[in-house]
Design a protein around this motif. Structure first.
Motif, PDB file in Angstrom:
ATOM      1  N   LYS A  75       0.833  -1.204   0.000  1.00  0.00           N
ATOM      2  CA  LYS A  75       0.000   0.000   0.000  1.00  0.00           C
ATOM      3  C   LYS A  75       0.868   1.255   0.000  1.00  0.00           C
ATOM      4  O   LYS A  75       0.640   2.184  -0.789  1.00  0.00           O
ATOM      5  N   SER A  76       1.870   1.270   0.869  1.00  0.00           N
ATOM      6  CA  SER A  76       2.763   2.427   0.936  1.00  0.00           C
ATOM      7  C   SER A  76       3.643   2.525  -0.309  1.00  0.00           C
ATOM      8  O   SER A  76       3.962   3.621  -0.768  1.00  0.00           O
ATOM      9  N   LYS A  79       1.561   4.023  -2.937  1.00  0.00           N
ATOM     10  CA  LYS A  79       1.205   5.391  -2.538  1.00  0.00           C
ATOM     11  C   LYS A  79       2.361   6.347  -2.791  1.00  0.00           C
ATOM     12  O   LYS A  79       2.161   7.502  -3.196  1.00  0.00           O
ATOM     13  N   GLU A  80       3.597   5.879  -2.534  1.00  0.00           N
ATOM     14  CA  GLU A  80       4.786   6.723  -2.709  1.00  0.00           C
ATOM     15  C   GLU A  80       5.467   6.463  -4.048  1.00  0.00           C
ATOM     16  O   GLU A  80       6.666   6.692  -4.185  1.00  0.00           O
ATOM     17  N   LYS A  81       4.716   5.999  -5.044  1.00  0.00           N
ATOM     18  CA  LYS A  81       5.323   5.612  -6.322  1.00  0.00           C
ATOM     19  C   LYS A  81       6.036   6.774  -7.012  1.00  0.00           C
ATOM     20  O   LYS A  81       7.062   6.578  -7.677  1.00  0.00           O
ATOM     21  N   ARG A 142       7.073   7.150   6.646  1.00  0.00           N
ATOM     22  CA  ARG A 142       6.974   7.451   5.224  1.00  0.00           C
ATOM     23  C   ARG A 142       8.345   7.394   4.564  1.00  0.00           C
ATOM     24  O   ARG A 142       8.511   6.864   3.464  1.00  0.00           O
TER      25      ARG A 142
END
Length: 641
Positions: A75-76, A79-81, A142
């Protein structure tokens, strides 16, 4: 045989590195492992292993990155692609271009292709080193996700860039259009192969289960072989094997997205297996890295055409430019997303550690060019790459704690856990009967052992010595009583009393228990009336031991009522009660109900834990950690019994 012995020594060095890290907490494990590998290479130079880049990538990098792909936070990651793409693709190409130009500027004698090859080797960060160093500090979640994603992808972009630069160095021909086109084809092809093979692996396991094959050990073996198969197939197809194993790992992780019992059991076994495998592979990577450095350094050091002082300067300057490019890139990301502070930007910069990919790439530089000329600068480039690896590792080790918060360990609520265990022990004692005393006593002893392990170590040691001294005194007193009542002979009593006296001296260090005082006390007593008694030494020894056990048990039960050292008293009381039970002539009770009693005890503990959590004695995180511990204990019941 020599290779096998070398591997065993390296595994021993991995164990030693983790022990040393306990005494050197300010030094990261990878650095200790590199040092140990270097010392091993210096002490036993004949064990130097020639590092084959292709074999190294297959044996170490492929399974490690596959495991990282399985465990990455999907998921992260998606999200941070955007940030991951910028750092793992754009930053690599910018680094190759800028650093390649700078290397040619400070070392103009190097061919352009060689400069870009070195820059490409230095561009990717090391996923293993980053994760090892990140364990020391509290990284923002993050940022940690971005670092994990970057390290998974930039290995591939760096290796592809290096391959094109090395090809240009060999042939003297380079086409930007061909390079860009090939890069996207190789990368996308690697991702496609990984996705397809990962999906096929899941289908294969489902097919086996539909056939009624539920052998988890075989499934784990298949899982271990899978990354090697994906990497080999991808390389055989001419695409990027690194991206293939990462993509395959991400897809394969969905195999465990189920709450079915068989999947849960397989997941637990898989996690345990991979934790051991990755732990040893990570260690071997840095041990092998350490074994290469002395050989590389000695080649450059003894090369009369290379100024060693200049090499040192080159390493520092190139490392600075490398990290400066990284810092500028992260500042660019900050302009779009202001959630990162300057301090976090510096943390991200120093976490850009170079490692095995850099060294493997540098070692694969050609010895001879296509025109037949010897590539004389090869040793210089490898030395610079090795130096930059060490500089970035040391810099990260000592500066990351300055830019990140100290990692706060979960405080163990020992007092609450001790209270829970004492409650469970009291409940178990209340159910003791003549019929279940052997089995239930074994369970109570296990809980007493856990209780003692949670107690203050110094305080426990002192209390244990005090109780042990009392026990020895009781044995001493009862032995003299048996002697004076003519139940045992002087010969049996003397040897036993001498041993007791020696143990009392070791515990208390009091002069009254020294050997000369013991002999003086013996001489004061007139034991001549016992010397001519008929003796049966074996029977007397059995009588002495059994009488002492009974006497100590009586004294312990009396002490239990009044002594404030109840925990230690209970420990010895159960110990001597079990010893007595094991020496009785009656048929010993079978341990058929041990598992059931232990399950009951764990359930009591779980209920007491819930009650204390509801009363506010435990925080939620502490409750979860405790529940995990109980789950582990339940899963190990079959091995305990």
């Amino acid at each position: 045989m020599e290779i096998f012995e070398t591997i065993l020594v390296m595994l021993a060095l991995i164990l030693a590195s983790n022990i040393l890290q306990r005494f050197l907490p300010f030094i990261a494990v990878p650095i200790i492992q590199i040092v140990l590998g270097g010392l091993f290479s210096l002490i036993l130079p004949h064990t130097y292993l020639e590092l084959s880049p292709e074999l190294f990538m297959l044996l170490f990098i492929a399974p490690l990155l596959f495991n990282d792909g399985v465990n990455v936070d999907k998921k992260s990651f998606f999200k941070e692609k955007k940030a991951i793409f910028i750092l793992s693709i754009c930053l690599v190409f910018v680094t190759v271009g800028a650093l390649g130009w700078f290397i040619h500027f400070i070392i103009p004698t190097l061919p352009w292709a060689a400069c870009f090859a070195l820059a490409a080797a230095l561009a990717p960060t090391d996923a293993v080193a980053v994760s090892s160093l990140a364990d020391k500090v509290k990284m923002p979640k993050r940022m940690l996700h971005i670092l994990e994603g970057e390290s998974l992808i930039n290995d591939a972009s760096g290796l592809v860039s290096f391959q094109f630069a090395a090809a240009a160095l060999l042939t003297g021909v380079f086409s930007m259009t061909t390079a860009v086109t090939s890069f996207f084809l190789i990368s996308l092809g690697g991702i496609a192969v990984g996705l397809i093979l990962g999906f096929l692996a899941i289908l294969f396991l489902r097919w086996l289960k539909n056939l009624g094959i539920q052998n988890n050990v075989s499934f784990i073996l298949f899982e271990i072989l899978l990354p090697f198969a994906i990497y080999l197939v991808a390389e055989e197809c001419g695409v990027n094997g690194i991206l293939a194993v990462v993509a395959g790992g991400i897809v394969y992780s969905y195999h465990y997205k189920s709450i079915k019992l068989d999947k849960a059991q397989l997941n637990v076994l898989s996690k345990s297996t991979w934790s051991i495998l990755s732990f040893n592979l990570n260690g071997l990577v840095f041990i092998l890295l350490g074994t290469q450095l002395p050989h590389i350094t000695s080649v450059v050091w003894h090369n009369q055409f290379i100024d060693n002082r200049l090499v040192f300067i080159y390493v520092l300057v190139i490392a600075f430019i490398l990290l400066f490019c990284r810092f500028l890139c992260f500042l660019a990301i900050r302009n779009f997303e202001e959630s990162f502070s300057l301090k976090q930007s510096l943390l991200y910069t120093v976490s850009g550690v170079r490692g095995t990919i850099t060294l493997v790439s540098a070692l694969s530089l050609p010895l001879v060019l296509n025109n037949g000329a010897v590539f004389e600068a090869r040793e210089l480039l490898i030395s610079i790459a090795s130096g930059v690896i060490l500089v970035t590792l040391l810099l990260a080790n000592f500066t990351m704690p300055l830019f990140a918060e100290k990692k706060v360990e979960l405080i163990k609520n020992n007092e609450t856990e001790i209270a829970i265990l004492q409650t469970v022990i009291a409940q178990l004692k209340a159910q003791l009967t003549t019929a279940n005393k052997t089995v239930l006593g074994k369970v109570i002893k296990m809980y007493n052992d856990r209780l003692l392990s949670l107690s203050d170590r110094d305080d426990f040691s002192q209390q244990q010595e005090e109780v042990m001294t009392k026990v020895l005194h009781w044995k001493y007193t009862n032995t003299l009583h048996l002697l004076n009542t003519k139940q045992i002979s002087v010969l049996v009593a003397f040897n036993y009393l001498r041993r007791l006296n020696h143990r009392l001296y070791r515990l208390t260090k009091k002069t009254q228990y020294q050997k000369r005082h013991f002999m003086a006390n013996v001489m004061k007593n007139d034991f001549s009336q016992h010397l001519l008694l008929p003796t049966n030494r074996r029977a007397e020894i059995v009588l002495l031991r059994e009488s002492n056990r009974n006497y100590v048990l009586v004294q312990l039960r009396e002490a239990e009522k009044t002594d404030d050292q109840n925990m230690i008293i209970d420990f010895y009381l159960l110990r001597y009660a079990r010893i007595k039970a094991s020496h009785t002539t009656d048929q010993p009770e079978q341990d058929t109900n041990f598992d059931e009693w232990l399950q009951d005890a764990i359930q009591m503990e779980r209920e007491e834990l819930q009650a204390r959590f509801e009363n506010g004695d435990l925080k939620r995180l502490e409750q979860r950690a405790y529940l995990d511990k109980l789950l582990t204990l339940e899963n190990s019941i079959q091995f305990i019994s």
